[in-house]
Write a protein that holds these residues in place. Structure first.
Motif, mmCIF file in Angstrom:
data_model
loop_
_atom_site.group_PDB
_atom_site.id
_atom_site.type_symbol
_atom_site.label_atom_id
_atom_site.label_comp_id
_atom_site.label_asym_id
_atom_site.label_seq_id
_atom_site.Cartn_x
_atom_site.Cartn_y
_atom_site.Cartn_z
ATOM 1 N N PHE A 231 0.813 -1.216 0.000
ATOM 2 C CA PHE A 231 0.000 0.000 0.000
ATOM 3 C C PHE A 231 0.845 1.264 0.000
ATOM 4 O O PHE A 231 0.553 2.213 -0.742
ATOM 5 C CB PHE A 231 -0.934 0.010 1.214
ATOM 6 N N THR A 232 1.897 1.315 0.812
ATOM 7 C CA THR A 232 2.631 2.575 0.957
ATOM 8 C C THR A 232 3.367 2.968 -0.320
ATOM 9 O O THR A 232 3.683 4.149 -0.505
ATOM 10 C CB THR A 232 3.593 2.529 2.154
ATOM 11 N N THR A 233 3.649 2.010 -1.192
ATOM 12 C CA THR A 233 4.193 2.352 -2.506
ATOM 13 C C THR A 233 3.084 2.755 -3.466
ATOM 14 O O THR A 233 3.196 3.753 -4.188
ATOM 15 C CB THR A 233 5.000 1.180 -3.083
ATOM 16 N N LEU A 234 1.995 2.002 -3.478
ATOM 17 C CA LEU A 234 0.903 2.323 -4.396
ATOM 18 C C LEU A 234 0.332 3.716 -4.136
ATOM 19 O O LEU A 234 -0.008 4.442 -5.081
ATOM 20 C CB LEU A 234 -0.203 1.275 -4.289
ATOM 21 N N HIS A 242 5.232 7.999 -10.684
ATOM 22 C CA HIS A 242 4.916 7.992 -12.109
ATOM 23 C C HIS A 242 5.730 9.044 -12.863
ATOM 24 O O HIS A 242 6.295 8.752 -13.928
ATOM 25 C CB HIS A 242 3.416 8.229 -12.318
ATOM 26 N N GLY A 243 5.804 10.254 -12.338
ATOM 27 C CA GLY A 243 6.533 11.318 -13.011
ATOM 28 C C GLY A 243 7.950 11.489 -12.507
ATOM 29 O O GLY A 243 8.916 11.415 -13.270
ATOM 30 N N LYS A 251 -0.248 5.007 -15.064
ATOM 31 C CA LYS A 251 -0.551 5.499 -13.728
ATOM 32 C C LYS A 251 -1.247 4.390 -12.947
ATOM 33 O O LYS A 251 -1.847 3.478 -13.529
ATOM 34 C CB LYS A 251 -1.470 6.717 -13.802
ATOM 35 N N LEU A 252 -1.197 4.485 -11.627
ATOM 36 C CA LEU A 252 -1.974 3.546 -10.808
ATOM 37 C C LEU A 252 -3.444 3.634 -11.191
ATOM 38 O O LEU A 252 -4.133 2.608 -11.311
ATOM 39 C CB LEU A 252 -1.802 3.863 -9.320
ATOM 40 N N VAL A 257 -7.335 -3.062 -11.496
ATOM 41 C CA VAL A 257 -7.342 -3.943 -10.326
ATOM 42 C C VAL A 257 -6.542 -3.329 -9.183
ATOM 43 O O VAL A 257 -7.011 -3.257 -8.029
ATOM 44 C CB VAL A 257 -6.790 -5.341 -10.690
ATOM 45 N N LEU A 258 -5.326 -2.873 -9.464
ATOM 46 C CA LEU A 258 -4.491 -2.299 -8.413
ATOM 47 C C LEU A 258 -5.071 -0.980 -7.907
ATOM 48 O O LEU A 258 -4.961 -0.657 -6.717
ATOM 49 C CB LEU A 258 -3.070 -2.091 -8.912
#
Length: 347
Positions: A231-234, A242-243, A251-252, A257-258
């Protein structure tokens, strides 16, 4: 967070891939006190920074287990200099319990010639003012296993014995390819190093997508340590990785699903209410001057969609198993609403 406390202030080494220093202070706080530090209510202070994904894990686990009144928490600001994380959020720039301006003071109190990064999370022995451990993977496991006498009633089993082997295996893959993988992209010193890290990162995210397509949580039918670690990375992916770290295949929010899985956790008490997006963005974009020399912090992305329905309940699962959600955060630990899920003002 070792890589963000180098003595030079640089994070990218030209021509090389990023290698994390994983040599931490291995002293443990245990129920039997085998290392000289027995579990005792009120004796220790957990030092964190909301910006840091490794520290965010400890914040979440402490809250889920209800250890707030047993293990106090000190909060560093989102940025630091070459020497140390600092307590610039506190009056006079001093931690109110330890009475120190820099976390390095606690490290040097125990190891006067401490040669490595001054990292968070760290646990400090309040009576001596000395750091006990900064071994972040072990800290959260010990909060689950060694501090159990002081867990709140209804605390979840984040590291149940019958699932530990699987949790460890999944968590190891997540660390190598995702938690650390985003840094291997962002701090790559060559095109080859970046390309390899990028491929590993998104291959693992695809693997996680497949795993989570048919089950609500990573291991078993309840939240475990593995979910906390992912979670803490997502939650930092779109605002930062992403940037800023060039993790830009998707992007997430473009990985259905994620994205649904992350929102499910974010909306679970103890997860999203520990997240400070403003501090997260300020940390990465201001501290990593060799990646972002202007230190300009981007205004986006719009984060209000973190509170949209995720639909993951249809997969079953019980977030806290036979337990219950944690109580709301203590008054001194509430993330300001403007930093939690910023929303655009009406035009």
């Amino acid at each position: 967070m070792t890589e963000e406390n180098s003595t030079t202030g640089a994070y990218v080494e030209a021509g090389k891939e990023f290698t994390r220093d994983t040599h931490y202070i291995e002293t443990r706080i245990t129920a039997d006190g085998r290392d000289g530090y027995p579990v005792e209510p009120g004796r220790y202070r957990l030092i964190v920074a909301r910006a840091c994904p490794w520290a965010n894990r400890a914040i979440i686990v402490r809250r889920l287990l209800g250890l707030e009144d047993v293990l106090s928490m000190g909060m560093c600001g989102p940025t630091h200099d070459k020497r140390s994380w600092t307590f610039d959020l506190d009056p006079d720039g001093l931690d109110p319990v330890l009475k120190i301006p820099r976390l390095q003071d606690a490290y040097f109190a125990r190891f006067p010639e401490y040669p490595r990064g001054i990292t968070v999370p760290a646990i400090v022995d309040v009576p001596t003012g000395q750091v006990v451990t900064n071994n972040y993977p072990q800290i959260t496991l010990d909060l689950s296993t060694q501090w159990s006498q002081y867990h709140r009633e209804g605390a979840p089993q984040l590291y149940p014995e019958h699932l530990r082997t699987e949790i460890d295996e999944v968590a190891d893959l997540i660390f190598r390819d995702v938690n650390n993988g985003v840094y291997r992209c962002g701090f790559a010193g060559s095109q080859e190093a970046y390309d390899a890290a990028y491929e590993r990162l998104f291959a693992r995210l695809d693997w996680l997508t497949d795993r989570l397509s048919g089950q609500r949580y990573l291991v078993g039918d309840t939240i475990t340590e593995a979910d906390v670690r992912l979670f803490t990375t997502l939650v930092r992916f779109d605002p930062v990785y992403h940037g800023h770290f060039k993790c830009n295949r998707s992007k997430l929010s473009e990985m259905p699903v994620l994205w649904a899985y992350a929102r499910d956790l974010f909306q679970t008490p103890g997860f999203g209410d520990t997240v400070d997006f403003a501090q997260i963005k300020r940390h990465y974009y201001v501290v990593h001057t060799d990646i972002n020399p202007t230190q300009i912090v981007p205004a986006g992305p719009d984060l209000a969609n973190w509170l949209t329905p995720h639909g993951r309940e249809s997969l079953g699962g019980r977030p806290f198993g036979d337990g219950t959600p944690p109580l709301p955060p203590k008054p001194g630990e509430v993330v300001p609403a403007r930093d939690w899920v910023p929303v655009h003002s009406p035009a």
